[in-house]
Enzyme design. Structure first.
Site, PDB file in Angstrom:
ATOM      1  CG  HIS A 131      13.027  38.818 -25.717  1.00 17.73           C
ATOM      2  ND1 HIS A 131      13.715  38.447 -24.593  1.00 17.73           N
ATOM      3  CD2 HIS A 131      13.897  38.621 -26.735  1.00 17.73           C
ATOM      4  CE1 HIS A 131      14.931  38.054 -24.915  1.00 17.73           C
ATOM      5  NE2 HIS A 131      15.062  38.133 -26.218  1.00 17.73           N
ATOM      6  CG  HIS A 139      16.602  38.374 -31.125  1.00 24.48           C
ATOM      7  ND1 HIS A 139      17.600  39.115 -30.550  1.00 24.48           N
ATOM      8  CD2 HIS A 139      16.122  37.567 -30.150  1.00 24.48           C
ATOM      9  CE1 HIS A 139      17.741  38.757 -29.271  1.00 24.48           C
ATOM     10  NE2 HIS A 139      16.846  37.823 -28.998  1.00 24.48           N
ATOM     11  CG  LEU A 140      12.403  42.723 -35.499  1.00 20.92           C
ATOM     12  CD1 LEU A 140      11.735  44.074 -35.737  1.00 20.92           C
ATOM     13  CD2 LEU A 140      11.461  41.592 -35.907  1.00 20.92           C
ATOM     14  NE  ARG A 141      18.406  36.711 -35.427  1.00 22.65           N
ATOM     15  CZ  ARG A 141      18.763  36.359 -34.203  1.00 22.65           C
ATOM     16  NH1 ARG A 141      19.375  37.220 -33.407  1.00 22.65           N
ATOM     17  NH2 ARG A 141      18.524  35.142 -33.756  1.00 22.65           N
ATOM     18  CG  HIS A 180      20.263  36.831 -21.633  1.00 23.17           C
ATOM     19  ND1 HIS A 180      19.968  36.152 -22.786  1.00 23.17           N
ATOM     20  CD2 HIS A 180      21.257  36.126 -21.045  1.00 23.17           C
ATOM     21  CE1 HIS A 180      20.753  35.087 -22.903  1.00 23.17           C
ATOM     22  NE2 HIS A 180      21.556  35.043 -21.840  1.00 23.17           N
ATOM     23  CG  ASP A 206      14.471  34.813 -27.067  1.00 21.00           C
ATOM     24  OD1 ASP A 206      14.991  35.643 -27.833  1.00 21.00           O
ATOM     25  OD2 ASP A 206      15.142  33.994 -26.408  1.00 21.00           O
ATOM     26  CG  HIS A 259      19.414  31.242 -35.631  1.00 18.62           C
ATOM     27  ND1 HIS A 259      20.419  32.182 -35.590  1.00 18.62           N
ATOM     28  CD2 HIS A 259      18.970  31.120 -34.353  1.00 18.62           C
ATOM     29  CE1 HIS A 259      20.587  32.610 -34.343  1.00 18.62           C
ATOM     30  NE2 HIS A 259      19.715  31.993 -33.574  1.00 18.62           N
ATOM     31  CG  PHE A 296      21.840  28.547 -27.991  1.00 17.80           C
ATOM     32  CD1 PHE A 296      21.507  27.396 -27.299  1.00 17.80           C
ATOM     33  CD2 PHE A 296      23.171  28.976 -27.978  1.00 17.80           C
ATOM     34  CE1 PHE A 296      22.473  26.671 -26.612  1.00 17.80           C
ATOM     35  CE2 PHE A 296      24.145  28.259 -27.294  1.00 17.80           C
ATOM     36  CZ  PHE A 296      23.802  27.101 -26.609  1.00 17.80           C
ATOM     37  N   GLY A 297      18.016  29.124 -30.413  1.00 20.13           N
ATOM     38  CA  GLY A 297      16.848  29.962 -30.650  1.00 20.13           C
ATOM     39  C   GLY A 297      15.883  29.410 -31.677  1.00 20.13           C
TER      40      GLY A 297
HETATM   41 ZN    ZN Z   1      18.212  36.230 -24.174  1.00 21.98          ZN
END
Ligand code: ZN
Length: 431
Positions: free
Chosen positions: A61, A63-65, A180, A307, A311, A325-326
């Site tokens: 999980h 996020h490579l954006r 999710h 995850d 940002h 968030f994150g």
């Molecule tokens: Zn999520």
């Protein structure tokens, strides 16, 4: 090319391997394990005598954006952050712009990764078109294009009817849905865990029940459809209870993960309106964290996934309610788990390594996750002795939003190999 890893503590719980030995890489494969393999046989020798040698970590999980949010992260920078953390395979979530909801976009991720990535990138396709929760995507197409799983991550699938059809549809391809779990009617507008602390800070809360009711719903739908489901970033131990109950009735279908931050940090990290600790799902209280760790220890929680959610500094410096968030997590996943969970004796090293290697590989049925001879040479070598305070200056990711800044961590990787190629040497990403 033959590379000899000399004298490391070879560690692979999936084959009950834990011994000081040599390991020979031949091309892209692990060729042999043995004591005192001949150095003359190798083109290169890497001294691993002070290091823990495991299979390369697999992160289910991230996020490579890219595409769409390249100011936060790219496939280029995100996979270098992975390498820095000993992670040799990542599953980027499809909540990019455009959303990865068709075969063309899946192929685009694969093509970009072939050009830019330093580790294996396994794309995840969206469950619903545009993540809108209205219409199912063409899963079959995306699987043939290389998608290994489906998820609307970032958002839950609120419509139980659509979710049931997604479950049914996915059984045709044998790929898991990564879920999710959040009931937006319960969590909406929430900023941190529902608690006295939230009230005192004047923030609205996100109750753990928002997660639990959706996990319970999808355990039921899983039983109905016999789909393969993977519950991700679980924050409540009571969510795990529903999964345990579901597995008793329907074994072999349900797996789950928790993040390093949900296993090691509590809601108190957000005191002083610290946006670096603003997460979705939110950090819970100490008793929840303790129970979650217990579930990791006994294997109810199969995997650890980061995850990784980059940002920009600008976004994270907004006032608490406006900040996203994150947190980033690729570079610290293993050091955090080693420092907070293994070193203090809460979770055995076997369990942490298994949760980040063989158990993760099994969820998506990809090669790797083991040091068995003949398998692909994805290998990470960790220094379990040196302690270093984690600082923003150490970050390789394009974003530097970590709640672990200023904390002393042990277990940073020294050398990493992906497909036999050395991608990290003495702590520095190569290439
Ligand atoms: Zn999520």
């Amino acid at each position: 090319l033959k590379v000899l890893l000399k004298g490391g503590r070879l560690f692979d719980p999936s084959i009950h391997l834990d011994k000081k030995s040599d390991l020979l890489i031949n091309g892209d494969r692990i060729s042999r394990i043995g004591e005192e393999l001949s150095e003359a046989e190798a083109d290169r020798v890497v001294d691993c005598r002070a290091l823990l040698v495991t299979a390369g970590l697999i992160d289910l999980h991230v996020h490579l954006r890219e595409p769409g949010f390249e100011d936060k992260e790219t496939i280029y920078t995100g996979t270098r952050a992975a390498v820095k953390g000993g992670i040799t395979a990542v599953l980027p979530m499809p909540n990019t712009d455009p959303v990865i909801d068709s075969i063309a976009f899946v192929k685009h991720i694969i093509a970009t990764s072939e050009r830019d990535a330093l580790v294996r990138v396994y794309p995840v396709g969206a469950i619903s078109v545009g993540l809108e929760g209205k219409q199912l995507t063409q899963m079959g197409d995306m699987v043939s294009g290389g998608a290994v799983a489906f998820s609307d991550d970032g958002k839950p699938v609120m419509d139980a009817g659509l979710m049931q059809r997604a479950f049914q549809y996915s059984t045709m391809f044998g790929v898991p849905l990564i879920l999710h779990e959040e009931d937006l009617n319960l969590s909406s507008g929430g900023q941190i865990n529902s608690s006295l602390q939230a009230t005192e800070m004047g923030l609205s809360g996100m109750p753990r029940e928002a997660e639990e009711v959706m996990v319970a719903r999808d355990v039921i739908l899983c039983g109905l459809t016999r789909a393969k489901v993977h519950f991700t970033h679980l924050s409540s131990p009571y969510s795990v209870s529903h999964i345990i109950e579901g597995r008793e009735k329907f074994p072999g279908l349900m797996t789950c993960d928790a993040t390093p931050h949900h296993l090691t940090l509590t809601q108190e990290e957000t005191l002083g309106y610290n946006t670096l600790a603003k997460m979705a799902p939110p950090l819970r209280n100490a008793s929840h964290v303790k129970k979650l760790v217990e579930h990791l220890k006994n294997g109810d929680i199969d995997c650890i996934a980061t995850d990784h959610a980059p940002h920009t500094c600008y976004e994270k410096s907004l006032e608490f309610e406006k900040a996203p968030f994150g947190a980033i997590g690729l570079e610290t996943a293993f050091p955090v788990c080693y420092t907070y969970l293994v070193k203090n004796g809460d979770v055995p090293l076997e369990r942490v390594v298994e949760a980040m290697t063989s158990k993760a590989a099994a969820v998506i049925a990809v090669p790797g996750g083991t040091l068995k001879s003949g398998s692909i040479a994805d290998i990470s070598c960790f220094d379990l002795e040196t302690e270093a305070v984690y600082e923003p200056s150490m970050v390789v990711s394009k974003s530097a939003n970590s709640p672990y800044f200023g904390k002393k961590l042990t277990g940073y990787p020294q050398h990493v190999f992906c497909g036999g190629r050395q991608v990290l040497a003495y702590g520095e990403a190569q290439g």
